[in-house]
Design a protein around this motif. Structure first.
Motif, PDB file in Angstrom:
ATOM      1  N   THR A 243      -2.884  39.624 117.558  1.00  0.00           N
ATOM      2  CA  THR A 243      -2.077  40.301 116.538  1.00  0.00           C
ATOM      3  C   THR A 243      -0.905  39.428 116.110  1.00  0.00           C
ATOM      4  O   THR A 243      -0.599  39.314 114.911  1.00  0.00           O
ATOM      5  CB  THR A 243      -1.560  41.645 117.085  1.00  0.00           C
TER       6      THR A 243
ATOM      7  N   ASN B 233      -2.217  36.649 114.008  1.00  0.00           N
ATOM      8  CA  ASN B 233      -2.583  37.163 112.688  1.00  0.00           C
ATOM      9  C   ASN B 233      -1.339  37.355 111.833  1.00  0.00           C
ATOM     10  O   ASN B 233      -1.355  37.057 110.624  1.00  0.00           O
ATOM     11  CB  ASN B 233      -3.326  38.488 112.821  1.00  0.00           C
ATOM     12  N   ASN B 234      -0.255  37.826 112.463  1.00  0.00           N
ATOM     13  CA  ASN B 234       1.006  37.972 111.728  1.00  0.00           C
ATOM     14  C   ASN B 234       1.549  36.616 111.305  1.00  0.00           C
ATOM     15  O   ASN B 234       2.047  36.454 110.177  1.00  0.00           O
ATOM     16  CB  ASN B 234       2.036  38.707 112.598  1.00  0.00           C
ATOM     17  N   GLU B 235       1.448  35.618 112.224  1.00  0.00           N
ATOM     18  CA  GLU B 235       1.908  34.262 111.877  1.00  0.00           C
ATOM     19  C   GLU B 235       1.056  33.678 110.757  1.00  0.00           C
ATOM     20  O   GLU B 235       1.566  33.006 109.853  1.00  0.00           O
ATOM     21  CB  GLU B 235       1.852  33.362 113.113  1.00  0.00           C
TER      22      GLU B 235
ATOM     23  N   LYS C 169      -0.517  35.407 108.549  1.00  0.00           N
ATOM     24  CA  LYS C 169      -0.147  36.132 107.331  1.00  0.00           C
ATOM     25  C   LYS C 169       1.125  35.536 106.732  1.00  0.00           C
ATOM     26  O   LYS C 169       1.209  35.313 105.514  1.00  0.00           O
ATOM     27  CB  LYS C 169       0.064  37.607 107.675  1.00  0.00           C
TER      28      LYS C 169
ATOM     29  N   ASN D 204       0.326  32.239 105.271  1.00  0.00           N
ATOM     30  CA  ASN D 204      -0.367  32.405 103.982  1.00  0.00           C
ATOM     31  C   ASN D 204       0.635  32.768 102.890  1.00  0.00           C
ATOM     32  O   ASN D 204       0.504  32.322 101.741  1.00  0.00           O
ATOM     33  CB  ASN D 204      -1.448  33.480 104.083  1.00  0.00           C
ATOM     34  N   GLU D 205       1.637  33.605 103.263  1.00  0.00           N
ATOM     35  CA  GLU D 205       2.688  33.924 102.287  1.00  0.00           C
ATOM     36  C   GLU D 205       3.484  32.675 101.926  1.00  0.00           C
ATOM     37  O   GLU D 205       3.846  32.469 100.761  1.00  0.00           O
ATOM     38  CB  GLU D 205       3.615  34.998 102.871  1.00  0.00           C
TER      39      GLU D 205
ATOM     40  N   GLU E  85      -5.198  29.074 112.866  1.00  0.00           N
ATOM     41  CA  GLU E  85      -6.568  29.584 112.854  1.00  0.00           C
ATOM     42  C   GLU E  85      -7.331  29.156 114.108  1.00  0.00           C
ATOM     43  O   GLU E  85      -8.128  29.913 114.652  1.00  0.00           O
ATOM     44  CB  GLU E  85      -7.285  29.102 111.592  1.00  0.00           C
TER      45      GLU E  85
ATOM     46  N   ARG F 207      -6.070  31.366 116.890  1.00  0.00           N
ATOM     47  CA  ARG F 207      -6.651  32.698 116.737  1.00  0.00           C
ATOM     48  C   ARG F 207      -8.108  32.712 117.170  1.00  0.00           C
ATOM     49  O   ARG F 207      -8.565  33.638 117.859  1.00  0.00           O
ATOM     50  CB  ARG F 207      -6.533  33.172 115.281  1.00  0.00           C
TER      51      ARG F 207
END
Length: 459
Positions: A89, A92-94, A96, A99-100, A195, A198
């Motif tokens: 999680t 995934n937040n990192e 995200k 990606n931002e 990635e 992850r």
């Protein structure tokens, strides 16, 4: 001479009476020995079951300990899986956020690209001007074309400004290109690293989940083994109770046999005494007859009346329809044989099945003592009876009786043809019928003493 013959006859009859009284006693003693031996065998079987029960308890305890170990491992795996999920999680937040950041950089890159394109257009315009002017811009021509000194000074400043501007444009252009390439490389590298982390976490979670699944399967297997051992233990406890009840029934059968032996001896003694009395009476009659023959002047004879009473010697006859002659009778009032002794559906069928509809009485197949009358998970409503026939012990089983129909209790003495219940469909049964078993000797859980009742018991 006649007195001597009478005396010899009396002695002979007394000897015959003594032999008659002794012979059945010896036979009965042999029967009692057999019953005592069977009682000892039952005690040994009970001892063996106690040993098996202790072993089953140890096995159950071992399985429970293994289950506790597995449960601890499952808890550990759950904790690690939860930790992995938390890290996934976070990644995934990192990702995200990255990606931002990439989206923001894309906008900056678009601005850089626009600036680079504008500079490219400017440079292209300069190149076209140079080409149109012959390929070389002569700053000297620009200076010499001045109309005055002040115009010359202005032209010098303009040329210097243009040269400086061109150099700035070239430097900014190169710096923007370098920044664009560096930013793109950095973002790609960071995104690839996230990635990768992850994916590694996902693989670790998958591996942990597989391990947990294996532990869950192992726990399920251990639980099934424990349930199986509990079922075995219940079966052995049931067998132990039946064997203990069999022992009591055998002891009762021994007592009954002793009582019967004593009754036979009593009747034999009565017969012997009656024979002695008859011989005495015959002796008196013979003496009186001899006296009459010697007294020729006497016209009358002394006739002594003799009484010869027969003794039935038989026990009380129990009338319970339908009762066959001989030691055995039909165990069911009606029905047809639907299944015999032997292998059936992959297991050993230790008896015969007699099926009939309606209210069908069930009878004791022979004289005996009730071993056990109870409800069994497999036999349903069931009665076990011990029999002693010609020195051989038999056990009969009457299973799947109707609920509440059993009419006999543990330790009760029953007679051949006595009703003990009604045909039913209780326990492990698939339709109304009587499951009837005949065992030579005692019953055991392995059914090793089961014999085919066909040809022995009327069916």
């Amino acid at each position: 001479m006649k007195k001597k013959i009478a005396s010899m006859s009396l002695a002979a009859m007394m000897g015959v009476g003594a032999i008659a009284a002794t012979f059945p006693t010896n036979v009965m003693a042999d029967k009692l020995d057999d019953l005592n031996n069977q009682s000892e065998n039952l005690k040994k079987e009970q001892s063996g079951i106690d040993s098996k029960l202790n072993k089953a308890d140890s096995e159950i305890e071992r399985l429970q300990d293994e289950q506790k170990t597995v449960e601890s491992e499952i808890k550990r795996l759950d904790t690690e899986i939860k930790d992995a999920e938390t890290k996934i999680t976070e990644k995934n937040n990192e990702i995200k956020a990255k990606n931002e950041e990439i989206e923001r950089l894309k906008k900056e890159i678009e601005i850089l690209i626009d600036r680079i394109e504008k500079r490219n257009e400017l440079l292209k315009d300069r190149a076209r001007s140079m080409q149109e002017s012959g390929g070389v811009v002569s700053y000297m021509d620009v200076l010499l074309g001045a109309q005055s000194f002040s115009d010359f000074i202005g032209r010098v400043g303009a040329v210097a400004t243009i040269v400086e501007a061109d150099q700035v444009i070239l430097k900014e252009h190169q710096a923007d290109k370098d920044k664009l390439e560096e930013t793109q490389a950095k973002v790609k590298e960071e995104l690839a690293s996230l990635e990768k982390m992850r994916n590694e976490l996902e693989q670790m979670k998958s591996k942990l989940s597989d391990q947990k699944k294996q532990q869950d399967n192992l726990k399920s297997i251990l639980k099934k083994e424990e349930d199986h051992k509990h079922a075995e233990k219940v079966s052995m406890e049931e067998e132990k109770e039946i064997l203990a009840a069999q022992d009591k029934a055998i002891q009762q059968a021994i007592k009954n046999e002793k009582d019967r032996q004593a009754e036979i001896a009593r009747k034999a003694e009565e017969a012997r005494q009656a024979e002695i009395a008859r011989q005495e009476e015959a002796k008196k009659q013979e003496a009186a007859k001899a006296a009459t023959n010697n007294n020729s002047n006497s016209g009358s004879s002394n006739s002594g009346g003799s009484s010869n009473k027969g003794n039935s010697g038989g026990g009380q006859q129990v009338s319970a329809p339908p009762v066959s002659s001989g030691h055995w009778t039909k165990p069911a009032a009606a029905g047809i044989l639907t299944s015999g002794l032997g292998q059936r559906w992959g297991s050993f069928h230790a008896g015969v099945d007699i099926a009939a509809g309606g209210t069908v009485p069930i009878f004791a197949a022979a004289d005996g003592v009730v071993i056990n009358s109870y409800y069994s998970s497999s036999y349903g409503e069931v009665v076990f009876i011990a029999h002693s026939i010609d020195g051989q012990t038999y056990t009969t089983v009457y299973a799947h009786m109707r609920n509440g129909s059993r009419q006999v209790s543990n330790g009760q003495t029953v007679s051949k043809g006595q009703q003990i219940g009604l045909m039913g469909n209780t326990g492990d049964s698939k339709g109304q019928h009587l499951h009837f078993e005949l065992h030579r000797g005692g019953w055991n859980n392995a059914k090793s003493n089961a014999i085919n009742p066909v040809g022995i018991v009327p069916l």
